[in-house]
Motif scaffolding. Structure first.
Motif: not given
Length: 146
Positions: A66-89
């Protein structure tokens, strides 16, 4: 694109002992990330899991993916400073154990995004052998102000 631990900490809020990525080996912002975790005898979870046979907990492998996925998502400029939370596994499967000395490769590919919710296809390998896989649902959110 490769990232050091320091660069990872500029993207996601996780810190020791809960930061479960040492480096990002490959990064396509918003698409995929491949992280690396060098598992050592010094991991805090080994004190209790299990003292007689050290095994990395499966839930922490999922968190590392999930942390690897969060890096992929939060490395987009529009997501800078946001959080990524689990919604499910979904469909989590564990195919092998992870022990001290292993180099855990963590690959998460973002396969669907609709608004702030998305899904990542995640797999963890050691020496090219699959040890865990799952579909991870995530939610991108702004951090709450203190």
């Amino acid at each position: 694109m490769q990232l050091s631990t320091k660069q990872i900490m500029e993207i996601i809020p996780h810190r020791q002992p809960f930061l479960l990525l040492d480096t990002i080996e490959e990064l396509e912002p918003g698409v995929r990330a491949v992280g690396k975790k060098c598992v050592t005898y010094n991991e805090p979870f080994f004190a209790g899991h299990f003292p007689q046979e050290l095994v990395m907990p499966g839930v922490l492998i999922m968190e590392a993916l999930a942390q690897a996925g969060a890096v992929a998502i939060l490395s987009q400029p529009e997501n800078k400073g946001k959080l990524v939370l689990f919604g499910g596994i979904d469909g989590a499967r564990f195919k092998g154990k992870v022990v001290p000395g292993d180099v855990l490769m963590l690959e998460t590919e973002i396969i669907k995004v609709k608004g702030p919710v998305g899904v990542g296809s995640a797999k963890a390998t050691v020496n090219g052998k699959l040890v865990a896989k799952a579909e991870l649902t995530f939610v991108v959110t702004a951090p709450e102000k203190a």
